[in-house]
Every structure is written in C-alpha cells, then in structure tokens.
Write an enzyme that holds these catalytic residues in place. Structure first.
Site, short mmCIF file in Angstrom:
data_model
loop_
_atom_site.label_atom_id
_atom_site.label_comp_id
_atom_site.label_asym_id
_atom_site.label_seq_id
_atom_site.Cartn_x
_atom_site.Cartn_y
_atom_site.Cartn_z
N SER A 221 0.84 -1.22 0.00
CA SER A 221 0.00 0.00 0.00
C SER A 221 0.86 1.26 0.00
O SER A 221 0.52 2.25 -0.65
CB SER A 221 -0.95 0.00 1.20
OG SER A 221 -0.26 0.21 2.41
N HIS B 118 8.94 3.06 8.92
CA HIS B 118 8.76 2.17 10.07
C HIS B 118 7.55 2.65 10.87
O HIS B 118 7.44 3.86 11.14
CB HIS B 118 10.04 2.20 10.94
CG HIS B 118 9.95 1.36 12.16
ND1 HIS B 118 10.07 -0.02 12.14
CD2 HIS B 118 9.74 1.69 13.46
CE1 HIS B 118 9.95 -0.48 13.38
NE2 HIS B 118 9.74 0.53 14.19
N LEU C 26 19.46 -1.71 12.69
CA LEU C 26 18.04 -1.82 12.34
C LEU C 26 17.23 -0.63 12.87
O LEU C 26 17.29 -0.29 14.06
CB LEU C 26 17.47 -3.12 12.94
CG LEU C 26 16.01 -3.40 12.60
CD1 LEU C 26 15.83 -3.70 11.11
CD2 LEU C 26 15.47 -4.57 13.43
N ASP C 27 16.48 0.01 11.95
CA ASP C 27 15.53 1.08 12.33
C ASP C 27 16.20 2.18 13.15
O ASP C 27 15.61 2.72 14.10
CB ASP C 27 14.38 0.47 13.16
CG ASP C 27 13.60 -0.57 12.35
OD1 ASP C 27 13.05 -1.48 12.99
OD2 ASP C 27 13.58 -0.46 11.12
N GLU D 74 1.17 7.01 7.09
CA GLU D 74 2.33 6.56 6.31
C GLU D 74 2.15 6.93 4.85
O GLU D 74 3.07 7.38 4.17
CB GLU D 74 2.49 5.03 6.41
CG GLU D 74 2.95 4.51 7.74
CD GLU D 74 3.15 3.01 7.72
OE1 GLU D 74 3.57 2.46 6.69
OE2 GLU D 74 2.86 2.38 8.76
C1 GRF Z 1 2.66 -2.09 7.42
O1 GRF Z 1 2.69 -2.67 8.72
C2 GRF Z 1 3.29 -0.72 7.48
O2 GRF Z 1 3.04 -0.11 8.74
C3 GRF Z 1 4.75 -1.03 7.32
O3 GRF Z 1 4.82 -2.15 6.46
C4 GRF Z 1 3.59 -2.90 6.54
C5 GRF Z 1 3.01 -3.18 5.18
O4 GRF Z 1 2.94 -2.00 4.48
N1 GRF Z 1 5.45 0.11 6.77
P1 GRF Z 1 2.51 -2.00 2.91
O5 GRF Z 1 1.02 -1.95 2.87
O6 GRF Z 1 3.04 -3.29 2.29
O7 GRF Z 1 3.14 -0.76 2.35
#
Ligand code: GRF
Length: 196
Positions: A12, A107, A142-143, A172
């Site tokens: 997404s 993240h 990491l992160d 996000e």
């Molecule tokens: C979600 O948990 C998002 O918070 C993190 O990655 C996971 C999947 O995101 N960034 P997406 O829909 O595949 O971009």
C-alpha cells in the site's frame, strides 16, 4: 531521479509512492522488487506500468546469496534511490554500503521508540498517548538511521494493535510520498507531517 521500491506484501505504501511520482516530481519509478513472489504489490505495480521482479529469499541458501540476486536486479535498473516499503528482510551492511545514503525506509513507530516488530502493541501496552510512523535513512543498525520525517497519530483508549495500525498506515501513505519528493530534490532536512 530513478527510484526502486522493495516490498514484501500488499504494497500500500508502494502504491502511494508510485502515484506520487508524476508531473513535475523529480523522481520516476524504475523497478519494484519483492522477496516474496506471492506479494500482492507485484500485481499492483504491474497494473501501474512499473517493471517488477520477485526474488524468493527462500530459494537462496543464505542471506548473501539472496542479496547477490537482488543487487543484480537493482544494478540493472540503476536506481538513484531505493525505498523500502513494507520490506520485511534485514539487509546486510554490504548491501547497505552499496547504496549508502540512498536507501529510505518507513517504520510504523515514532523512532527511536519501538524499533523492530509489534510496534503498535508495544505503544499501547506502554500506555503511550501517540503512535505514528517514521521515514529514515537505512543504516546497518536496524531502524536507527537519520530521521527524514515523522507523523504522529493519537492512541485512543479502546485501541488495539489493529485499529492503531490502520490509523498509522493512513499517515504513512501521506508521509512517505512527502519525504521522497523532498529527498529526490536533494533536501535532507527533517520535515514532520503536521498533526492533521
Ligand atoms: C505495514 O505494517 C506498514 O506499517 C509497514 O509495512 C507494513 C506493510 O505496508 N510500513 P505496505 O502496505 O506493504 O506498504
């Protein structure tokens, strides 16, 4: 600027990044790569006209072998910037060095709080008033790389990890395109999304 996006699942965030790179945007997508051939994001990227490649990490005996295959695909696409978007594999320092200073990640927490997994459950368990998301430069730890932008969301009394995850994912989708646009223009200044 040429942008490659790495995904592991639905993608997404990838979709929003692809949708943002139009018109006078300084960047264009050149590749979407996934470590999981069944990732739903691959079909979405194809439907949006972006070249894709799936490199199944389970088909490689070790991390280095997987990364060699991934680097081969990336080097062919010649990206200036790599965006990790829901990418669930840890990258070795050698890989990160190859694209030092040009790998972004999103993240789902207000780093430095809650690096790693299960960020929403941890924020709720801690009784935090806010959750959120962070876009940062990827470094070997990491992160933990330099933060390029953050977005905050309130945690409501009745929240569970799923309801919070949904609220964070929505910001996000606004934060990552905003940070990528500035980064592609060479602007490294941290810019947080205003509470909206
Ligand atoms: C979600 O948990 C998002 O918070 C993190 O990655 C996971 C999947 O995101 N960034 P997406 O829909 O595949 O971009």
């Amino acid at each position: 600027k040429r942008v490659a996006i790495l995904i592991s699942g639905g993608g997404s965030n990838m979709v929003r990044l692809l949708e943002s790179m139009t018109g006078d945007h300084p960047a264009r997508p050149v590749l979407v790569a996934s470590n999981d051939p069944t990732a739903g994001g691959l079909a979405k990227a194809t439907s949006m006209g972006v070249e894709t490649v799936a490199i199944d990490h389970r088909a490689h005996r070790d991390r280095e072998s997987f990364e060699r295959a991934l680097l081969k695909a990336l080097d062919a696409a010649q990206p200036d910037i790599i965006c990790l978007a829901g990418f669930m594999r840890i990258l070795t320092p050698d890989f990160i060095d190859r694209y030092a200073g040009r790998i972004l990640n999103i993240h789902p927490s207000l780093l430095p709080l809650y690096p790693g997994l299960n960020t929403h459950a941890r924020a709720i368990a801690a009784g935090d008033g806010f959750g959120g998301a962070t876009v940062h430069l990827v470094t070997p730890e990491l992160d933990a790389g330099p933060i390029l932008g953050q977005a905050r969301v309130p945690i409501h009394p009745g929240d569970d990890p799923e309801t919070l995850a949904k609220r964070v994912l929505a910001v996000e989708h606004r934060l990552y395109p905003a940070v990528l646009r500035r980064f592609a223009q060479g602007d490294l200044a941290r810019q947080d999304l205003s509470d909206a």
